[in-house]
Design a protein around this motif. Sequence first.
Motif, PDB file in Angstrom:
ATOM      1  N   ASP A  68      45.516  73.997 -25.201  1.00 14.52           N
ATOM      2  CA  ASP A  68      46.416  72.953 -25.665  1.00 14.52           C
ATOM      3  C   ASP A  68      47.613  72.851 -24.733  1.00 14.52           C
ATOM      4  O   ASP A  68      48.213  73.854 -24.344  1.00 14.52           O
ATOM      5  N   ALA A  69      47.977  71.626 -24.389  1.00 14.21           N
ATOM      6  CA  ALA A  69      49.094  71.375 -23.464  1.00 14.21           C
ATOM      7  C   ALA A  69      50.427  71.895 -23.995  1.00 14.21           C
ATOM      8  O   ALA A  69      51.350  72.117 -23.208  1.00 14.21           O
ATOM      9  N   LYS A  70      50.532  72.138 -25.288  1.00 19.29           N
ATOM     10  CA  LYS A  70      51.809  72.627 -25.830  1.00 19.29           C
ATOM     11  C   LYS A  70      52.157  74.027 -25.313  1.00 19.29           C
ATOM     12  O   LYS A  70      53.298  74.453 -25.411  1.00 19.29           O
ATOM     13  N   PHE A  71      51.194  74.731 -24.745  1.00 18.44           N
ATOM     14  CA  PHE A  71      51.440  76.072 -24.212  1.00 18.44           C
ATOM     15  C   PHE A  71      51.744  76.059 -22.714  1.00 18.44           C
ATOM     16  O   PHE A  71      51.980  77.101 -22.118  1.00 18.44           O
ATOM     17  N   VAL A  72      51.729  74.892 -22.108  1.00 16.95           N
ATOM     18  CA  VAL A  72      51.907  74.784 -20.654  1.00 16.95           C
ATOM     19  C   VAL A  72      53.373  74.532 -20.322  1.00 16.95           C
ATOM     20  O   VAL A  72      53.993  73.612 -20.857  1.00 16.95           O
ATOM     21  N   GLY A  73      53.922  75.384 -19.461  1.00 15.54           N
ATOM     22  CA  GLY A  73      55.279  75.194 -18.968  1.00 15.54           C
ATOM     23  C   GLY A  73      56.381  75.449 -19.971  1.00 15.54           C
ATOM     24  O   GLY A  73      57.528  75.132 -19.720  1.00 15.54           O
ATOM     25  N   THR A  74      56.070  76.061 -21.100  1.00 18.54           N
ATOM     26  CA  THR A  74      57.108  76.378 -22.071  1.00 18.54           C
ATOM     27  C   THR A  74      57.833  77.635 -21.631  1.00 18.54           C
ATOM     28  O   THR A  74      57.443  78.294 -20.670  1.00 18.54           O
ATOM     29  N   ASP A  75      58.871  77.992 -22.346  1.00 11.64           N
ATOM     30  CA  ASP A  75      59.634  79.190 -22.010  1.00 11.64           C
ATOM     31  C   ASP A  75      59.167  80.432 -22.762  1.00 11.64           C
ATOM     32  O   ASP A  75      59.657  81.513 -22.522  1.00 11.64           O
ATOM     33  N   GLY A  76      58.244  80.284 -23.683  1.00 16.99           N
ATOM     34  CA  GLY A  76      57.797  81.395 -24.499  1.00 16.99           C
ATOM     35  C   GLY A  76      56.944  82.392 -23.736  1.00 16.99           C
ATOM     36  O   GLY A  76      56.500  82.146 -22.614  1.00 16.99           O
ATOM     37  N   VAL A  77      56.684  83.524 -24.368  1.00 23.48           N
ATOM     38  CA  VAL A  77      55.894  84.574 -23.735  1.00 23.48           C
ATOM     39  C   VAL A  77      54.426  84.184 -23.583  1.00 23.48           C
ATOM     40  O   VAL A  77      53.709  84.774 -22.802  1.00 23.48           O
ATOM     41  N   HIS A  78      53.990  83.190 -24.345  1.00 25.80           N
ATOM     42  CA  HIS A  78      52.591  82.784 -24.286  1.00 25.80           C
ATOM     43  C   HIS A  78      52.356  81.588 -23.372  1.00 25.80           C
ATOM     44  O   HIS A  78      51.306  80.984 -23.404  1.00 25.80           O
ATOM     45  N   ARG A  79      53.317  81.254 -22.541  1.00 24.65           N
ATOM     46  CA  ARG A  79      53.185  80.046 -21.732  1.00 24.65           C
ATOM     47  C   ARG A  79      52.207  80.260 -20.579  1.00 24.65           C
ATOM     48  O   ARG A  79      52.051  81.351 -20.045  1.00 24.65           O
ATOM     49  N   ASP A  80      51.544  79.176 -20.226  1.00 25.87           N
ATOM     50  CA  ASP A  80      50.639  79.169 -19.086  1.00 25.87           C
ATOM     51  C   ASP A  80      51.113  78.121 -18.096  1.00 25.87           C
ATOM     52  O   ASP A  80      51.821  77.181 -18.449  1.00 25.87           O
ATOM     53  N   GLU A  81      50.703  78.253 -16.845  1.00 28.91           N
ATOM     54  CA  GLU A  81      51.091  77.320 -15.797  1.00 28.91           C
ATOM     55  C   GLU A  81      50.295  76.023 -15.848  1.00 28.91           C
ATOM     56  O   GLU A  81      50.711  75.009 -15.323  1.00 28.91           O
ATOM     57  N   SER A  82      49.110  76.066 -16.457  1.00 28.54           N
ATOM     58  CA  SER A  82      48.212  74.920 -16.482  1.00 28.54           C
ATOM     59  C   SER A  82      47.425  74.919 -17.784  1.00 28.54           C
ATOM     60  O   SER A  82      47.286  75.965 -18.424  1.00 28.54           O
ATOM     61  N   ASP A  83      46.888  73.748 -18.153  1.00 29.10           N
ATOM     62  CA  ASP A  83      46.038  73.702 -19.345  1.00 29.10           C
ATOM     63  C   ASP A  83      44.592  74.066 -19.017  1.00 29.10           C
ATOM     64  O   ASP A  83      43.735  74.104 -19.887  1.00 29.10           O
ATOM     65  N   ALA A  84      44.309  74.367 -17.750  1.00 34.07           N
ATOM     66  CA  ALA A  84      42.975  74.784 -17.318  1.00 34.07           C
ATOM     67  C   ALA A  84      43.005  76.272 -16.984  1.00 34.07           C
ATOM     68  O   ALA A  84      43.771  76.710 -16.120  1.00 34.07           O
ATOM     69  N   LEU A  85      42.201  77.040 -17.673  1.00 34.72           N
ATOM     70  CA  LEU A  85      42.129  78.477 -17.433  1.00 34.72           C
ATOM     71  C   LEU A  85      41.217  78.760 -16.252  1.00 34.72           C
ATOM     72  O   LEU A  85      40.204  78.090 -16.054  1.00 34.72           O
ATOM     73  N   LEU A  87      38.461  80.932 -14.642  1.00 32.08           N
ATOM     74  CA  LEU A  87      37.417  81.799 -15.173  1.00 32.08           C
ATOM     75  C   LEU A  87      36.669  82.596 -14.107  1.00 32.08           C
ATOM     76  O   LEU A  87      35.817  83.404 -14.439  1.00 32.08           O
ATOM     77  N   ASP A  88      36.984  82.369 -12.833  1.00 35.26           N
ATOM     78  CA  ASP A  88      36.187  82.959 -11.755  1.00 35.26           C
ATOM     79  C   ASP A  88      36.765  84.232 -11.165  1.00 35.26           C
ATOM     80  O   ASP A  88      36.361  84.653 -10.086  1.00 35.26           O
ATOM     81  N   GLY A  89      37.692  84.850 -11.836  1.00 34.02           N
ATOM     82  CA  GLY A  89      38.197  86.140 -11.401  1.00 34.02           C
ATOM     83  C   GLY A  89      39.530  86.081 -10.698  1.00 34.02           C
ATOM     84  O   GLY A  89      39.858  85.099 -10.031  1.00 34.02           O
ATOM     85  N   LYS A  90      40.291  87.129 -10.869  1.00 36.83           N
ATOM     86  CA  LYS A  90      41.643  87.198 -10.317  1.00 36.83           C
ATOM     87  C   LYS A  90      41.660  87.102  -8.801  1.00 36.83           C
ATOM     88  O   LYS A  90      42.555  86.503  -8.231  1.00 36.83           O
ATOM     89  N   ALA A  91      40.662  87.676  -8.148  1.00 39.85           N
ATOM     90  CA  ALA A  91      40.651  87.708  -6.687  1.00 39.85           C
ATOM     91  C   ALA A  91      40.491  86.323  -6.069  1.00 39.85           C
ATOM     92  O   ALA A  91      40.915  86.101  -4.940  1.00 39.85           O
ATOM     93  N   THR A  92      39.930  85.398  -6.805  1.00 41.06           N
ATOM     94  CA  THR A  92      39.699  84.042  -6.264  1.00 41.06           C
ATOM     95  C   THR A  92      40.642  83.009  -6.858  1.00 41.06           C
ATOM     96  O   THR A  92      40.518  81.824  -6.533  1.00 41.06           O
ATOM     97  N   LYS A  93      41.585  83.453  -7.689  1.00 38.29           N
ATOM     98  CA  LYS A  93      42.484  82.506  -8.345  1.00 38.29           C
ATOM     99  C   LYS A  93      43.445  81.903  -7.322  1.00 38.29           C
ATOM    100  O   LYS A  93      44.116  82.619  -6.587  1.00 38.29           O
ATOM    101  N   PRO A  94      43.508  80.565  -7.279  1.00 34.81           N
ATOM    102  CA  PRO A  94      44.457  79.934  -6.351  1.00 34.81           C
ATOM    103  C   PRO A  94      45.897  80.207  -6.763  1.00 34.81           C
ATOM    104  O   PRO A  94      46.182  80.384  -7.946  1.00 34.81           O
ATOM    105  N   SER A  95      46.778  80.221  -5.808  1.00 26.54           N
ATOM    106  CA  SER A  95      48.201  80.388  -6.095  1.00 26.54           C
ATOM    107  C   SER A  95      48.718  79.133  -6.787  1.00 26.54           C
ATOM    108  O   SER A  95      48.303  78.030  -6.468  1.00 26.54           O
ATOM    109  N   VAL A  96      49.636  79.351  -7.720  1.00 22.70           N
ATOM    110  CA  VAL A  96      50.207  78.200  -8.435  1.00 22.70           C
ATOM    111  C   VAL A  96      51.444  77.732  -7.728  1.00 22.70           C
ATOM    112  O   VAL A  96      52.189  78.440  -7.171  1.00 22.70           O
TER     113      VAL A  96
END
Length: 96
Positions: A68-85, A87-96
């Motif tokens: 849900d977009a409500k969790f994107v870019g908020t100031d809370g501890v549960h915030r995410d940088e994007s609404d797309a997770l 899934l292909d592993g930390k080593a291949t995750k693009p920089s935000v």
Amino acid sequence: MSFQAYLDTIEDKTGKTPRELIAEADARGFGPATKAGDILTWLKDDYDLGRGHGMAMVHVIKNGPKIDAKFVGTDGVHRDESDALWLDGKATKPSV
């Protein structure tokens, strides 16, 4: 902890990327119609994942990588940088 951080920790705990676990769930017949409890039992029995991490995997198995977009870019501890997770592993995750 952000949703993505849960998935990254799951990779650390299981040695598998979320996408690999989704493929394993699919091979077991788990999908959108599967009860959360059945998925949680499998993840606990095979990977010793607790309920919080297990529910993160339940979400992506049943709903895909969008949150849900409500969790994107908020100031809370549960915030995410994007609404797309990622899934292909930390080593291949693009920089935000």
